[in-house]
Design a protein around this motif. Structure first.
Motif, PDB file in Angstrom:
ATOM      1  N   ILE A 123      43.679  14.184  42.847  1.00  0.00           N
ATOM      2  CA  ILE A 123      43.013  15.397  42.383  1.00  0.00           C
ATOM      3  C   ILE A 123      41.504  15.262  42.240  1.00  0.00           C
ATOM      4  N   TYR A 124      40.978  14.056  42.390  1.00  0.00           N
ATOM      5  CA  TYR A 124      39.549  13.836  42.157  1.00  0.00           C
ATOM      6  C   TYR A 124      38.719  13.851  43.444  1.00  0.00           C
ATOM      7  N   TYR A 125      39.369  14.059  44.578  1.00  0.00           N
ATOM      8  CA  TYR A 125      38.693  13.902  45.863  1.00  0.00           C
ATOM      9  C   TYR A 125      38.484  15.241  46.565  1.00  0.00           C
ATOM     10  N   GLY A 126      37.346  15.361  47.240  1.00  0.00           N
ATOM     11  CA  GLY A 126      37.045  16.566  47.996  1.00  0.00           C
ATOM     12  C   GLY A 126      37.858  16.647  49.277  1.00  0.00           C
ATOM     13  N   VAL A 173      37.052   6.710  39.034  1.00  0.00           N
ATOM     14  CA  VAL A 173      38.417   6.899  38.543  1.00  0.00           C
ATOM     15  C   VAL A 173      38.973   5.578  38.010  1.00  0.00           C
ATOM     16  N   GLU A 174      38.707   4.499  38.732  1.00  0.00           N
ATOM     17  CA  GLU A 174      39.172   3.188  38.289  1.00  0.00           C
ATOM     18  C   GLU A 174      38.563   2.823  36.935  1.00  0.00           C
ATOM     19  N   GLY A 175      37.286   3.088  36.782  1.00  0.00           N
ATOM     20  CA  GLY A 175      36.628   2.795  35.521  1.00  0.00           C
ATOM     21  C   GLY A 175      37.232   3.564  34.364  1.00  0.00           C
ATOM     22  N   TYR A 176      37.576   4.818  34.612  1.00  0.00           N
ATOM     23  CA  TYR A 176      38.170   5.638  33.556  1.00  0.00           C
ATOM     24  C   TYR A 176      39.541   5.105  33.151  1.00  0.00           C
ATOM     25  N   MET A 193      26.232  12.059  52.630  1.00  0.00           N
ATOM     26  CA  MET A 193      27.094  10.893  52.447  1.00  0.00           C
ATOM     27  C   MET A 193      28.398  11.095  53.222  1.00  0.00           C
ATOM     28  N   SER A 194      28.889  10.053  53.889  1.00  0.00           N
ATOM     29  CA  SER A 194      30.107  10.150  54.678  1.00  0.00           C
ATOM     30  C   SER A 194      31.315  10.315  53.775  1.00  0.00           C
ATOM     31  N   ASP A 196      34.945   6.222  48.284  1.00  0.00           N
ATOM     32  CA  ASP A 196      34.793   4.950  47.594  1.00  0.00           C
ATOM     33  C   ASP A 196      34.077   5.122  46.250  1.00  0.00           C
ATOM     34  N   ALA A 197      33.046   5.966  46.213  1.00  0.00           N
ATOM     35  CA  ALA A 197      32.302   6.183  44.976  1.00  0.00           C
ATOM     36  C   ALA A 197      33.182   6.873  43.931  1.00  0.00           C
ATOM     37  N   THR A 198      33.947   7.861  44.361  1.00  0.00           N
ATOM     38  CA  THR A 198      34.834   8.564  43.429  1.00  0.00           C
ATOM     39  C   THR A 198      35.927   7.644  42.930  1.00  0.00           C
TER      40      THR A 198
END
Length: 224
Positions: free
Chosen positions: A137-140, A14-17, A1-2, A8-10
């Motif tokens: 903090i949630y992104y690679g 995060v938005e949902g949380y 995955m790019s 975008d998936a992460t």
């Protein structure tokens, strides 16, 4: 995955949380209401980190346009506005933005624009400084570096915080799995500044690490 698709998936998780699952949790955490012992350590750590990040900017921010990237419930936005900055306060959670707006001193409201948007959106314009406390903090590393390299040319300085890659943090992170789900946020991605730095076009400086119980985060600064 790019890197773009991963980001975008992460971001969607995060938005949902923050906008649909934990709004009340973060409203309480960032207020002076009583909280659990776990959340009390997080609150103290976040307060300390906010001070560290603000110390990287001039005390007089009049004439400066500052992006509060991932402003949450607005404590840093309020401080920036009180110091005279023109603030663009961005968050992907409209519910958190509503709390931030309600808490803002009306005397400073004219200096703040709230926007429900992606913190890296180029349409937000250029800034004298960007501050992003624990919102990255949630992104690679690949997706984070891609976004930071696009953001940096639009900002005089970028001050942000990440979870450091340390044995202590990893132990605390896995131990945190045993706590009730209400005490847990989306999984953070620990980073080592020495690994992230070479991916960035500017100079990455490690400013200070803040540790407070279950909160551990490192303030970093990216300059051209």
């Amino acid at each position: 995955m790019s890197a773009t698709r991963t980001y975008d998936a992460t971001r969607a998780r995060v938005e949902g949380y923050f906008d649909r699952t934990a709004t009340q949790v973060w409203d309480r955490l960032t207020s002076d209401a009583p909280v659990s012992r776990v959340r009390a350590t997080v609150r103290a750590g976040r307060d300390r980190m906010r001070g560290v990040m603000l110390s990287r900017l001039p005390s007089d921010l009049r004439g400066m346009r500052v992006l509060d990237a991932g402003c949450g419930t607005g404590a840093k936005t309020a401080a920036l506005a009180a110091q005279g900055a023109t603030v663009v306060a961005v968050d992907i959670s409209p519910k958190l933005l509503a709390i931030a707006s309600d808490r803002l001193d009306p005397a400073h409201a004219g200096r703040v624009t709230f926007a429900a948007a992606d913190m890296f959106d180029a349409d937000l314009g250029n800034f004298d400084a960007v501050v992003a406390q624990d919102s990255m903090i949630y992104y690679g590393a690949p997706e984070l570096a891609e976004r930071l390299n696009a953001l940096a040319p639009r900002a005089g300085q970028v001050v942000f915080s990440l979870a450091p890659r340390t044995p202590l943090l990893m132990t605390m992170f896995w131990a945190g799995k045993a706590f009730p789900r209400a005490d847990r946020s989306p999984a953070m991605v620990p980073h080592a500044a020495a690994d992230l730095g070479p991916r960035l076009d500017g100079t990455l400086t490690e400013v200070e690490r803040v540790t407070s119980g279950f909160y551990i985060s490192t303030c970093l600064e990216l300059a051209p």
